[in-house]
Enzyme design. Structure first.
Site, PDB file in Angstrom:
ATOM      1  N   ASN A   4       0.811  -1.228   0.000  1.00 37.44           N
ATOM      2  CA  ASN A   4       0.000   0.000   0.000  1.00 37.44           C
ATOM      3  C   ASN A   4       0.843   1.276   0.000  1.00 37.44           C
ATOM      4  O   ASN A   4       0.494   2.263  -0.644  1.00 37.44           O
ATOM      5  CB  ASN A   4      -1.006  -0.012   1.158  1.00 37.44           C
ATOM      6  N   GLY A  17       2.089  -5.514   7.417  1.00 37.36           N
ATOM      7  CA  GLY A  17       1.180  -6.187   6.480  1.00 37.36           C
ATOM      8  C   GLY A  17      -0.066  -6.636   7.198  1.00 37.36           C
ATOM      9  O   GLY A  17      -0.432  -6.092   8.244  1.00 37.36           O
ATOM     10  N   THR A  33      -2.900  -8.892   9.274  1.00 37.64           N
ATOM     11  CA  THR A  33      -2.854  -9.550  10.581  1.00 37.64           C
ATOM     12  C   THR A  33      -2.636 -11.055  10.444  1.00 37.64           C
ATOM     13  O   THR A  33      -1.882 -11.662  11.213  1.00 37.64           O
ATOM     14  CB  THR A  33      -4.141  -9.233  11.367  1.00 37.64           C
ATOM     15  N   ALA A  34      -3.255 -11.677   9.438  1.00 33.98           N
ATOM     16  CA  ALA A  34      -3.087 -13.129   9.267  1.00 33.98           C
ATOM     17  C   ALA A  34      -1.631 -13.458   8.945  1.00 33.98           C
ATOM     18  O   ALA A  34      -1.072 -14.423   9.479  1.00 33.98           O
ATOM     19  CB  ALA A  34      -4.011 -13.635   8.159  1.00 33.98           C
ATOM     20  N   THR A  35      -1.009 -12.638   8.101  1.00 32.44           N
ATOM     21  CA  THR A  35       0.407 -12.870   7.767  1.00 32.44           C
ATOM     22  C   THR A  35       1.262 -12.658   9.013  1.00 32.44           C
ATOM     23  O   THR A  35       2.206 -13.416   9.258  1.00 32.44           O
ATOM     24  CB  THR A  35       0.868 -11.914   6.655  1.00 32.44           C
ATOM     25  N   CYS A  51      -3.284   1.340   6.662  1.00 32.72           N
ATOM     26  CA  CYS A  51      -3.603   0.672   7.934  1.00 32.72           C
ATOM     27  C   CYS A  51      -4.234   1.653   8.916  1.00 32.72           C
ATOM     28  O   CYS A  51      -4.962   1.262   9.814  1.00 32.72           O
ATOM     29  CB  CYS A  51      -2.366   0.015   8.520  1.00 32.72           C
ATOM     30  N   GLU A  60       7.693   1.164  16.538  1.00 33.00           N
ATOM     31  CA  GLU A  60       8.819   1.675  15.768  1.00 33.00           C
ATOM     32  C   GLU A  60       8.700   3.184  15.707  1.00 33.00           C
ATOM     33  O   GLU A  60       7.666   3.740  16.032  1.00 33.00           O
ATOM     34  CB  GLU A  60       8.864   1.032  14.365  1.00 33.00           C
TER      35      GLU A  60
HETATM   36  O1  TXE Z   1      -0.660  -8.667   2.634  1.00 31.56           O
HETATM   37  P1  TXE Z   1       0.401  -9.585   3.277  1.00 31.56           P
HETATM   38  P2  TXE Z   1      -1.573  -8.971   1.376  1.00 31.56           P
HETATM   39  C1  TXE Z   1      -4.113  -6.394   4.880  1.00 31.56           C
HETATM   40  C2  TXE Z   1      -5.276  -6.060   4.042  1.00 31.56           C
HETATM   41  C3  TXE Z   1      -5.105  -6.956   2.887  1.00 31.56           C
HETATM   42  C4  TXE Z   1      -4.564  -8.179   3.568  1.00 31.56           C
HETATM   43  C5  TXE Z   1      -3.770  -9.081   2.703  1.00 31.56           C
HETATM   44  O2  TXE Z   1      -6.455  -6.347   4.722  1.00 31.56           O
HETATM   45  O3  TXE Z   1      -6.298  -7.232   2.240  1.00 31.56           O
HETATM   46  O4  TXE Z   1      -3.719  -7.675   4.560  1.00 31.56           O
HETATM   47  O5  TXE Z   1      -2.880  -8.335   1.898  1.00 31.56           O
HETATM   48  C6  TXE Z   1       4.750 -10.894   2.732  1.00 31.56           C
HETATM   49  N1  TXE Z   1       6.021 -15.043   5.459  1.00 31.56           N
HETATM   50  N2  TXE Z   1      -2.988  -5.509   4.710  1.00 31.56           N
HETATM   51  O6  TXE Z   1      -1.797 -10.415   1.148  1.00 31.56           O
HETATM   52  O7  TXE Z   1       0.246 -10.965   2.794  1.00 31.56           O
HETATM   53  C7  TXE Z   1       4.215 -10.417   1.410  1.00 31.56           C
HETATM   54  O8  TXE Z   1       4.936 -10.980   0.351  1.00 31.56           O
HETATM   55  C8  TXE Z   1       6.703 -13.916   5.243  1.00 31.56           C
HETATM   56  C9  TXE Z   1      -2.858  -4.565   5.723  1.00 31.56           C
HETATM   57  O9  TXE Z   1      -1.033  -8.261   0.256  1.00 31.56           O
HETATM   58  O10 TXE Z   1       0.369  -9.326   4.716  1.00 31.56           O
HETATM   59  C10 TXE Z   1       4.409  -8.927   1.535  1.00 31.56           C
HETATM   60  O11 TXE Z   1       5.764  -8.597   1.295  1.00 31.56           O
HETATM   61  N3  TXE Z   1       6.236 -12.912   4.496  1.00 31.56           N
HETATM   62  C11 TXE Z   1      -1.626  -3.868   5.708  1.00 31.56           C
HETATM   63  C12 TXE Z   1       4.071  -8.680   3.000  1.00 31.56           C
HETATM   64  O12 TXE Z   1       4.241  -9.946   3.638  1.00 31.56           O
HETATM   65  C13 TXE Z   1       5.018 -13.044   3.948  1.00 31.56           C
HETATM   66  C14 TXE Z   1      -0.854  -3.695   4.503  1.00 31.56           C
HETATM   67  C15 TXE Z   1       2.657  -8.168   3.255  1.00 31.56           C
HETATM   68  O13 TXE Z   1       1.742  -9.024   2.622  1.00 31.56           O
HETATM   69  C16 TXE Z   1       4.251 -14.203   4.147  1.00 31.56           C
HETATM   70  C17 TXE Z   1      -1.063  -4.754   3.536  1.00 31.56           C
HETATM   71  C18 TXE Z   1       4.793 -15.240   4.946  1.00 31.56           C
HETATM   72  N4  TXE Z   1       4.132 -16.377   5.198  1.00 31.56           N
HETATM   73  C19 TXE Z   1      -2.128  -5.601   3.670  1.00 31.56           C
HETATM   74  N5  TXE Z   1       3.084 -14.063   3.492  1.00 31.56           N
HETATM   75  C20 TXE Z   1      -1.522  -2.762   6.700  1.00 31.56           C
HETATM   76  N6  TXE Z   1      -2.408  -2.763   7.681  1.00 31.56           N
HETATM   77  O14 TXE Z   1      -0.649  -1.938   6.620  1.00 31.56           O
HETATM   78  C21 TXE Z   1       3.119 -12.837   2.909  1.00 31.56           C
HETATM   79  N7  TXE Z   1       4.289 -12.221   3.158  1.00 31.56           N
END
Ligand code: TXE
Length: 499
Positions: free
Chosen positions: A168, A244, A246-248, A300, A480
């Site tokens: 984002n 990123g 919350t699930a990640t 976020c 941070e």
């Molecule tokens: O984010 P991910 P995604 C939220 C938002 C969005 C959802 C999923 O709701 O719809 O998260 O978005 C890396 N081990 N936000 O799938 O997956 C990934 O490659 C290590 C909120 O795009 O969280 C990327 O570099 N790394 C948010 C980074 O994690 C892993 C901003 C973020 O991706 C990984 C973005 C793993 N197992 C999404 N899986 C905010 N609140 O700022 C993924 N990645």
């Protein structure tokens, strides 16, 4: 030393006119992934492929971590002055290429070019300048034990740190991690989002040209579950800074926990934006529409749940709808555009799904939610969605509880301060909150009771880089910013001298 532009890309010699192949940046040079596989990088506003990025795996991650490990002793031994100067040189490199970077960011994310110029790129510069200064001002503590002993604390860099960033605010958030990691003498491996690799690649070039020594900044592109996951479990990675979903964040915490890595997780939000009836309503509405829809609602810190005191509720709904429908939606590269494309068609479908759900949950869509009409033909394949204002939902509904991360804002009335606080806190997230009131005592009283890492009063997204930034509850762990970043990226060591 500068490398020739041709050597900066991991080109496999395909015909001219083909899209560019990005390389990983490892040990001071751009390289193809070892497995030879690439992923497409799309411009979400047009659907066209604009680059290919390495589909890296554990082998590339291992090479990057090894390079960072080799570079660490030398870099850790540099003086704070040297590191500060290096960060200032990187900041200057970003500044000199600001327009190019803004263009890359707008094409990669679908965000308005005007926003990238105003917010993302200036913040990337500020991150490096800020931590260039912080490197010089870092101090440590001393605990004299009466006349028996003298304790002092050394703060040592950790070693190799992993920096994982989202799509984002790609360069804004990546530099927020790289700058303090390097300021404190660590070496790093960065893994940007696979959806937005372009500015990270440009940052590698800038670091290279600024003279960042080989192995100090490494970049590995690729998918989260492959490249990202390999990085988080690598035994030589000492700490992980992640922003990123919350699930990640939960997956990373689960993987890193048994390995005792230090983690800082900046996760999702479902942030309340509370408007009391004594607020300066015009200003509150002008800022609230930004808070809901800036960057297409994909921040976020977005104020995605508006709570309005009952006396002004109708005015708030009308005011938000009027402002949302006035936003200039269109080609992100048109400097007049205020609202661009979402990150992908998949994500737009997910956001649309929440609007369908809002209907099923008894909500009313006051405006938005459809594909904007009148878009230019080259945007036909884009991930566009009109900003939506939704009313009539129960606070426990899924739409009001789950992070949608798109242009959807709910508006809910409240009767009094107690109810406002209960509604605001009634979620599992706790990243930020905004309160609008002209009652000074109420402002302090309410702010202190909100469960959020940051509370803004009569403003939103006003950031001082010195303050602790992060969330409570499911919005993350750790802080941070300023001293918190310097502490995260260092290991305190107590030295006790018997007197
Ligand atoms: O984010 P991910 P995604 C939220 C938002 C969005 C959802 C999923 O709701 O719809 O998260 O978005 C890396 N081990 N936000 O799938 O997956 C990934 O490659 C290590 C909120 O795009 O969280 C990327 O570099 N790394 C948010 C980074 O994690 C892993 C901003 C973020 O991706 C990984 C973005 C793993 N197992 C999404 N899986 C905010 N609140 O700022 C993924 N990645």
């Amino acid at each position: 030393v500068t490398v020739e532009p041709a050597a900066r890309k991991a080109s496999d010699g395909r015909a001219a006119g083909a899209v560019e192949d990005l390389g990983n940046y490892i040990d001071g040079s751009f390289r193809q992934p070892r497995n030879g596989r690439f992923l497409d990088d799309l411009n979400p506003a047009t659907g066209e492929v604009i680059a290919r990025l390495p589909d890296s795996d554990a082998a590339d991650v291992a090479a990057a971590v090894e390079a960072a490990q080799r570079a660490f002793p030398g870099f850790a031994a540099t003086t704070a002055q040297e590191r500060s100067r290096l960060l200032l040189d990187v900041a200057r490199g970003i500044e000199e290429r600001a327009e190019h970077l803004a263009m890359l960011e707008a094409r990669d994310t679908g965000k308005p070019l005007a926003l990238a110029r105003r917010l993302d790129i200036p913040r990337a510069i500020a991150n490096f300048r800020f931590f260039a200064g912080a490197a010089l001002h870092a101090a440590s503590e001393c605990h004299p034990t009466d006349s028996a002993a003298l304790n002092y604390t050394l703060r040592r860099p950790l070693g190799v740190v992993a920096l994982i960033s989202p799509w984002n605010l790609p360069i804004y958030l990546l530099t927020w991690k790289v700058a303090p990691a390097l300021a404190t003498g660590n070496t790093c491996v960065a893994k940007p989002s696979e959806l937005t690799p372009l500015t990270a690649g440009a940052l590698a070039e800038i670091c290279h040209d600024a003279g960042v020594p080989p192995g100090v900044f490494n970049l590995v592109h690729g998918l989260g579950p492959r490249a990202g996951a390999a990085l988080t479990v690598h035994p030589d990675v000492r700490a992980i800074s992640f922003t990123g979903g919350t699930a990640t964040g939960a997956a990373i915490m689960g993987a890193a926990g048994p390995l005792f890595k230090k983690v800082s997780l900046e996760l999702g939000g479902k942030n309340p934006n509370v408007l009391f009836d004594d607020a300066d309503l015009e200003t509150a509405l002008d800022v609230s529409v930004q808070s809901a829809f800036m960057n297409q609602g994909q921040i976020c810190l977005s104020g995605s749940r508006v709570f309005a005191e009952r006396r002004i509720y109708d005015q708030v709904v009308e005011g938000l709808v009027a402002r949302a429908t006035r936003l200039k939606i269109g080609d992100p590269l048109d400097p007049a555009t205020e609202f661009g494309s979402l990150i992908s068609r998949d994500h737009a479908a997910k956001v649309s799904g929440y609007l369908t759900l809002a209907g099923a949950e008894g909500g009313k869509i006051e405006c938005g939610g459809a594909r904007p009409s009148g878009l230019a033909s080259h945007l036909a394949g884009g991930a566009f969605l009109d900003p939506a204002v939704v009313t009539g939902l129960a606070p426990a509904s899924r739409v009001m509880q789950e992070e949608i991360f798109g242009p959807v804002v709910t508006v809910t009335p409240f009767a009094d301060e107690e109810e406002a606080i209960a509604l605001a806190n009634g979620t599992r997230f706790g990243l930020s909150a905004t309160v609008w009131t002209n009652d000074l005592r109420r402002a302090h009283r309410v702010a202190a009771r909100l469960e959020a890492g940051t509370v803004w009063v009569n403003t939103w997204l006003l950031r001082d880089l010195r303050v602790p930034f992060g969330g409570t509850k499911m919005s993350g762990i750790g802080r941070e910013g300023g001293r918190d970043s310097l502490e995260f990226f260092t290991e305190p060591q107590n030295i006790c001298i018997k007197l």
